[in-house]
Design a protein around this motif. Structure first.
Motif, PDB file in Angstrom:
ATOM      1  N   ASN A  91      42.072  42.149  37.324  1.00 19.32           N
ATOM      2  CA  ASN A  91      42.752  41.898  36.051  1.00 19.32           C
ATOM      3  C   ASN A  91      42.936  43.180  35.260  1.00 19.32           C
ATOM      4  O   ASN A  91      43.982  43.395  34.649  1.00 19.32           O
ATOM      5  CB  ASN A  91      41.968  40.887  35.216  1.00 19.32           C
ATOM      6  CG  ASN A  91      42.004  39.503  35.814  1.00 19.32           C
ATOM      7  OD1 ASN A  91      42.851  39.193  36.636  1.00 19.32           O
ATOM      8  ND2 ASN A  91      41.069  38.672  35.418  1.00 19.32           N
ATOM      9  N   GLU A  92      41.931  44.023  35.249  1.00 19.49           N
ATOM     10  CA  GLU A  92      42.006  45.276  34.499  1.00 19.49           C
ATOM     11  C   GLU A  92      43.097  46.181  35.063  1.00 19.49           C
ATOM     12  O   GLU A  92      43.892  46.757  34.323  1.00 19.49           O
ATOM     13  CB  GLU A  92      40.661  45.991  34.537  1.00 19.49           C
ATOM     14  CG  GLU A  92      40.628  47.270  33.721  1.00 19.49           C
ATOM     15  CD  GLU A  92      39.267  47.940  33.787  1.00 19.49           C
ATOM     16  OE1 GLU A  92      39.229  49.169  33.671  1.00 19.49           O
ATOM     17  OE2 GLU A  92      38.256  47.245  33.946  1.00 19.49           O
ATOM     18  N   GLY A 109      29.432  46.441  34.184  1.00 18.96           N
ATOM     19  CA  GLY A 109      30.523  47.411  34.195  1.00 18.96           C
ATOM     20  C   GLY A 109      30.152  48.834  34.559  1.00 18.96           C
ATOM     21  O   GLY A 109      30.962  49.743  34.401  1.00 18.96           O
ATOM     22  N   ASN A 138      36.273  41.394  36.673  1.00 23.58           N
ATOM     23  CA  ASN A 138      37.700  41.489  36.357  1.00 23.58           C
ATOM     24  C   ASN A 138      38.360  42.777  36.829  1.00 23.58           C
ATOM     25  O   ASN A 138      39.251  43.294  36.160  1.00 23.58           O
ATOM     26  CB  ASN A 138      37.920  41.331  34.855  1.00 23.58           C
ATOM     27  CG  ASN A 138      37.440  40.000  34.361  1.00 23.58           C
ATOM     28  OD1 ASN A 138      37.620  38.980  35.009  1.00 23.58           O
ATOM     29  ND2 ASN A 138      36.810  39.994  33.206  1.00 23.58           N
ATOM     30  N   ASP A 187      46.473  44.803  34.154  1.00 20.72           N
ATOM     31  CA  ASP A 187      46.783  45.064  32.747  1.00 20.72           C
ATOM     32  C   ASP A 187      47.229  46.505  32.524  1.00 20.72           C
ATOM     33  O   ASP A 187      48.165  46.762  31.763  1.00 20.72           O
ATOM     34  CB  ASP A 187      45.573  44.759  31.853  1.00 20.72           C
ATOM     35  CG  ASP A 187      45.285  43.274  31.745  1.00 20.72           C
ATOM     36  OD1 ASP A 187      46.180  42.462  32.070  1.00 20.72           O
ATOM     37  OD2 ASP A 187      44.153  42.930  31.341  1.00 20.72           O
TER      38      ASP A 187
END
Length: 70
Positions: free
Chosen positions: A49-50, A18, A46, A53
């Motif tokens: 996806n992050e 990350g 991700n 979200d």
């Protein structure tokens, strides 16, 4: 193991954990983060996806505010 293999492993681990691609790019000495992204984008965990979200939460809050006003 060649030096290039160590360098690739170093970047791969940082990105998969990350660490921001701009910071990894600077460590590798790339002229810009685009070079890093072209090589290592598949390792950024991700990312889609992050972002989805974040959008979902913001959209949900906006909808709740509109409903509460009416």
């Amino acid at each position: 193991m060649r030096f290039h293999d160590l360098r690739h492993t170093h970047a791969s681990i940082l990105l998969s954990e990350g660490v921001d691609v701009v910071r990894v790019s600077a460590r590798l000495g790339h002229a810009n983060p685009k070079i890093t992204l072209e090589t290592y984008a598949h390792l950024i965990p991700n990312a889609d996806n992050e972002v989805a979200d974040i959008f979902h939460k913001a959209f949900e809050q906006s909808c709740e505010q509109i409903v509460s006003k009416h």
